[in-house]
Design an enzyme around this catalytic site. Structure first.
Site, mmCIF file in Angstrom:
data_model
loop_
_atom_site.group_PDB
_atom_site.id
_atom_site.type_symbol
_atom_site.label_atom_id
_atom_site.label_comp_id
_atom_site.label_asym_id
_atom_site.label_seq_id
_atom_site.Cartn_x
_atom_site.Cartn_y
_atom_site.Cartn_z
ATOM 1 N N SER A 165 40.155 -19.297 19.367
ATOM 2 C CA SER A 165 39.105 -18.340 19.682
ATOM 3 C C SER A 165 39.590 -17.332 20.731
ATOM 4 C CB SER A 165 37.847 -19.094 20.142
ATOM 5 O OG SER A 165 36.734 -18.238 20.190
ATOM 6 N N ASP B 237 32.613 -18.701 9.793
ATOM 7 C CA ASP B 237 32.873 -18.267 11.164
ATOM 8 C C ASP B 237 32.883 -16.746 11.215
ATOM 9 O OD1 ASP B 237 33.822 -17.854 13.743
ATOM 10 O OD2 ASP B 237 35.753 -18.802 13.412
ATOM 11 N N HIS C 179 32.897 -22.354 13.616
ATOM 12 C CA HIS C 179 33.588 -22.083 14.866
ATOM 13 C C HIS C 179 33.449 -23.276 15.816
ATOM 14 C CE1 HIS C 179 35.515 -18.967 17.322
ATOM 15 N NE2 HIS C 179 34.902 -19.520 18.357
#
Length: 350
Positions: A196, A289, A319
């Site tokens: 991320s 996501d 996610h």
């Protein structure tokens, strides 16, 4: 087996007891790809622990929630056999905490690779602790060393503090003399990685340190690489699950400065002018996501520039699955093993 939310709305409602907002999201998701059972389990655990939406809590409370959840649900997918050392590295006028994972499972004729890892969390939450299980599992499965870096977080430290720490820490580990100081071999291939927001840091490092120090590989797990948030997957998943349009905007407001605009490659690495001679890359992408499309686009830019890229897309995953191996065990094992095989390609024979 995958659960299609539209087919199992009643079951999902029973499991999650979602509030009205999330039920609306569930209804819209009926037309979206199937959610994997482990994705549903992750949402269920978040509900069970009464985790408040990130947009409704302060950064301090968001960190407390994340640390608590990780402590309870981040059981490693494999036992780590080796040494774990907490060290501090001197970076300019400050010190950064680093946890080094050094497995004992590689033969003496091999110099393992070193993965310098940056945790996810929107540059606001997350820590060495929240990603301990993921890093330990990667080290064990790959027989590689992992250095997990505790970079500075917002809002206490605005942009580009996290970027500066990432660049400085990789430069530090790229120096064999420095590695020797923390018990690592002087001759080993060094790469970068993260999930991320940490994946964004790794991508920035790979670009900005090109020609300054040797980076042998990059590991990007659902990286945020396009801050315009304009892809179709951002629209599909603007209301989650987990990562929402509102959450992304909230976290960005914590680290924002005048330099922090969407055309800055340090925030949108996909906008770097050239991708030639970037290190080989492995991309882990969750299907459900917001970052799905930009991750694919980033991989294509690398491939078009002649860079070797390996991509793993996990159907039905959402996610944050990567740092929750205690819940998403099989999906994490699949992702970790895929990365491990990639890391083994960067071992050195003595």
């Amino acid at each position: 087996m995958f659960y299609r939310v539209g087919w199992h709305a009643r079951l999902a409602h029973k499991l999650l007891r979602l509030d009205s907002t999330r039920l609306a999201v569930l209804s819209r998701m009926a037309e979206l790809p199937a959610l994997h059972p482990e994705s549903i389990a992750l949402l269920e655990r978040l509900k069970d622990e009464k985790m408040k939406p990130l947009v409704e809590v302060t950064p301090a409370e968001a960190r407390r929630q994340r640390e608590m959840f990780a402590k309870k649900y981040s059981t490693p997918v494999v036992d780590f056999e080796g040494t774990t050392r907490n060290v501090s590295i001197c970076i300019s006028d400050r010190k950064l905490p680093v946890r080094i994972y050094q497995p004992v499972s590689y033969p003496s004729s091999v110099r393992p690779a070193l993965l310098v890892y940056f945790h996810g969390g929107g540059w606001t939450v997350g820590s060495i602790e929240t990603h301990h299980s993921a890093c330990a599992s990667l080290a064990q499965l790959s027989s590689s060393a992992v250095a997990s870096v505790g970079y500075r977080l917002a809002p206490e430290h605005k942009f580009p503090a996290a970027v500066e720490d990432a660049l400085a820490s990789v430069e530090w580990f790229a120096d064999g003399n420095n590695r020797r100081l923390v018990g690592l071999p002087e001759d080993m291939n060094v790469g970068v990685g993260g999930d991320s927001g940490g994946g964004r840091l790794a991508a920035v490092v790979a670009h900005e340190l090109h020609g300054k120090c040797r980076i042998s590989f990059q590991v990007l797990i659902y990286p945020g690489v396009d801050a315009t948030d304009s892809t179709d997957s951002h629209k599909r998943y603007e209301n989650g699950p987990i990562l929402t349009k509102e959450t992304i905007a909230k976290f960005r407001s914590y680290f924002a400065t005048e330099q922090c605009h969407t055309t800055n490659p340090r925030l949108s690495p996909i906008l770097y002018k050239t991708f030639e001679e970037q290190p080989p890359c492995v991309l882990i992408i969750a299907e459900c996501d917001p970052y799905h499309d930009e991750s694919l686009a980033y991989g294509k830019r690398l491939e078009d520039a002649g860079v070797k890229v390996k991509v793993l897309i996990l159907p039905g995953l959402i996610h944050a699955f990567f740092s929750n191996p205690g819940i998403c065990k099989e999906s994490c094992r699949t992702a970790y093993s895929f990365i491990a095989e990639f890391l083994k390609e960067h071992e050195q024979r003595v």
